[in-house]
Design a protein around this motif. Structure first.
Motif, PDB file in Angstrom:
ATOM      1  N   THR A 177       0.831  -1.205   0.000  1.00 19.63           N
ATOM      2  CA  THR A 177       0.000   0.000   0.000  1.00 19.63           C
ATOM      3  C   THR A 177       0.863   1.250   0.000  1.00 19.63           C
ATOM      4  N   LEU A 178       0.607   2.137  -0.950  1.00 21.75           N
ATOM      5  CA  LEU A 178       1.294   3.421  -1.028  1.00 21.75           C
ATOM      6  C   LEU A 178       0.271   4.522  -0.757  1.00 21.75           C
ATOM      7  N   SER A 179       0.528   5.332   0.281  1.00 25.06           N
ATOM      8  CA  SER A 179      -0.361   6.431   0.661  1.00 25.06           C
ATOM      9  C   SER A 179       0.353   7.752   0.425  1.00 25.06           C
ATOM     10  N   THR A 180      -0.301   8.657  -0.295  1.00 29.08           N
ATOM     11  CA  THR A 180       0.308   9.942  -0.643  1.00 29.08           C
ATOM     12  C   THR A 180      -0.715  11.053  -0.475  1.00 29.08           C
ATOM     13  N   PRO A 181      -0.393  12.128   0.271  1.00 26.82           N
ATOM     14  CA  PRO A 181      -1.316  13.267   0.359  1.00 26.82           C
ATOM     15  C   PRO A 181      -1.671  13.775  -1.036  1.00 26.82           C
ATOM     16  N   THR A 182      -2.950  14.040  -1.280  1.00 24.97           N
ATOM     17  CA  THR A 182      -3.376  14.383  -2.633  1.00 24.97           C
ATOM     18  C   THR A 182      -2.799  15.700  -3.122  1.00 24.97           C
ATOM     19  N   GLU A 183      -2.462  16.615  -2.188  1.00 25.59           N
ATOM     20  CA  GLU A 183      -1.888  17.877  -2.660  1.00 25.59           C
ATOM     21  C   GLU A 183      -0.511  17.675  -3.272  1.00 25.59           C
ATOM     22  N   ALA A 184       0.135  16.540  -2.930  1.00 27.75           N
ATOM     23  CA  ALA A 184       1.458  16.260  -3.489  1.00 27.75           C
ATOM     24  C   ALA A 184       1.369  15.656  -4.884  1.00 27.75           C
ATOM     25  N   LEU A 185       0.272  14.949  -5.161  1.00 30.20           N
ATOM     26  CA  LEU A 185       0.185  14.224  -6.424  1.00 30.20           C
ATOM     27  C   LEU A 185      -1.150  14.430  -7.131  1.00 30.20           C
ATOM     28  N   ALA A 186      -1.871  15.466  -6.798  1.00 27.23           N
ATOM     29  CA  ALA A 186      -3.167  15.706  -7.443  1.00 27.23           C
ATOM     30  C   ALA A 186      -2.969  15.885  -8.950  1.00 27.23           C
ATOM     31  N   PRO A 187      -3.934  15.489  -9.761  1.00 26.72           N
ATOM     32  CA  PRO A 187      -5.220  14.871  -9.405  1.00 26.72           C
ATOM     33  C   PRO A 187      -5.178  13.363  -9.642  1.00 26.72           C
ATOM     34  N   LEU A 188      -4.717  12.601  -8.683  1.00 23.78           N
ATOM     35  CA  LEU A 188      -4.506  11.174  -8.884  1.00 23.78           C
ATOM     36  C   LEU A 188      -5.776  10.350  -8.766  1.00 23.78           C
ATOM     37  N   CYS A 189      -6.667  10.754  -7.894  1.00 20.57           N
ATOM     38  CA  CYS A 189      -7.806   9.895  -7.579  1.00 20.57           C
ATOM     39  C   CYS A 189      -8.986  10.167  -8.499  1.00 20.57           C
ATOM     40  N   ASP A 190      -8.913   9.663  -9.711  1.00 22.28           N
ATOM     41  CA  ASP A 190     -10.037   9.741 -10.631  1.00 22.28           C
ATOM     42  C   ASP A 190     -10.276   8.350 -11.208  1.00 22.28           C
ATOM     43  N   LYS A 191     -11.397   8.171 -11.886  1.00 18.31           N
ATOM     44  CA  LYS A 191     -11.818   6.834 -12.297  1.00 18.31           C
ATOM     45  C   LYS A 191     -10.884   6.201 -13.327  1.00 18.31           C
ATOM     46  N   ASN A 192     -10.093   7.012 -14.025  1.00 18.83           N
ATOM     47  CA  ASN A 192      -9.153   6.480 -15.003  1.00 18.83           C
ATOM     48  C   ASN A 192      -7.737   6.331 -14.458  1.00 18.83           C
ATOM     49  N   ARG A 193      -7.623   6.428 -13.160  1.00 20.88           N
ATOM     50  CA  ARG A 193      -6.317   6.472 -12.502  1.00 20.88           C
ATOM     51  C   ARG A 193      -5.543   5.172 -12.671  1.00 20.88           C
ATOM     52  N   LYS A 194      -4.314   5.276 -13.110  1.00 20.94           N
ATOM     53  CA  LYS A 194      -3.391   4.149 -13.164  1.00 20.94           C
ATOM     54  C   LYS A 194      -2.403   4.277 -12.006  1.00 20.94           C
ATOM     55  N   LEU A 195      -1.599   3.247 -11.834  1.00 16.37           N
ATOM     56  CA  LEU A 195      -0.598   3.282 -10.770  1.00 16.37           C
ATOM     57  C   LEU A 195       0.437   4.364 -11.035  1.00 16.37           C
TER      58      LEU A 195
END
Length: 215
Positions: A177-195
């Motif tokens: 499991t890799l956890s990253t604050p979204t402000e560091a990697l936005a916009p990662l969490c969308d339905k087409n998101r890949k690793l």
């Protein structure tokens, strides 16, 4: 810019994987459960945390495993309301079926990495009934005094990338499991998101060297 990586030993060398070279072993600063290995971006560039966790195999269908383990992590992170977490993308990958043809030119980098990971597991363990489940989403985590040292609660939205290796032959679910604050990697969490590139690097170098680790 390319990420500088280093190979690390997990669980006494029973597992190896690659991580960014500047990440630190969290067990050097705080206690970590025996069934976990935890590494963190100590440069604070992303605030990312990687957890490799060994769990007893759960009697959950592969197609339901993403939501099961994602919800379990959300509860562990203090997400008491269903609105505090969101699973936006999930998929099951096996050696026989990864949703594309056998032509490598038609596969994504992620599919090639996961197929290779499963092939390596078969070669080193002799078992061919394993699969991996990918789950990607977000969780709203409350970080209080114990985390910030300020005494004030601090809610952050973190992006969760989870690879669940379902190792039935050793009655184990192995969570990466890799956890990253979204402000560091936005916009990662969308339905087409890949690793992410970091997670792909971790999985591409992930190898079980000693299967006796699982009993």
């Amino acid at each position: 810019m390319a990420i500088t990586k280093r190979q690390i030993d997990l669980f006494g060398g029973a597992i190896t994987c690659s991580i960014p070279s500047h990440w630190r072993d969290v067990s050097t600063v705080r206690q970590v459960p025996d069934n976990q290995e935890v590494y963190q971006d100590c440069s604070e560039e992303t605030g990312a945390v990687l957890v490799v966790e060994i769990l007893q195999h759960h009697n959950v269908k592969d197609e339901d495993a993403a939501e099961f383990f994602f919800r379990d992590l959300a509860e562990s992170n203090g997400c008491v309301d269903d609105n505090d977490w969101k699973l936006v993308s999930s998929r099951v990958i096996s050696r026989e079926n990864d949703g594309v043809s056998s032509n490598d030119e038609e596969k994504s980098e992620e599919q090639i990495i996961l197929r290779t990971l499963l092939e390596n597991i078969q070669q080193t363990s002799g078992a061919n009934n394993n699969c991996c489940v990918i789950a990607i989403g977000s969780q709203n985590v409350i970080q209080g005094k114990a985390y910030t040292g300020t005494g004030a609660a601090d809610e952050k939205t973190i992006c969760i990338e989870m690879c669940i290796l379902r190792l039935e032959h050793v009655e184990t679910d192995l969570l990466i499991t890799l956890s990253t604050p979204t402000e560091a990697l936005a916009p990662l969490c969308d339905k087409n998101r890949k690793l992410s590139a970091v997670m792909e690097d971790v999985l591409s170098g992930f190898c079980v060297k000693d299967w006796s680790l699982f009993g």
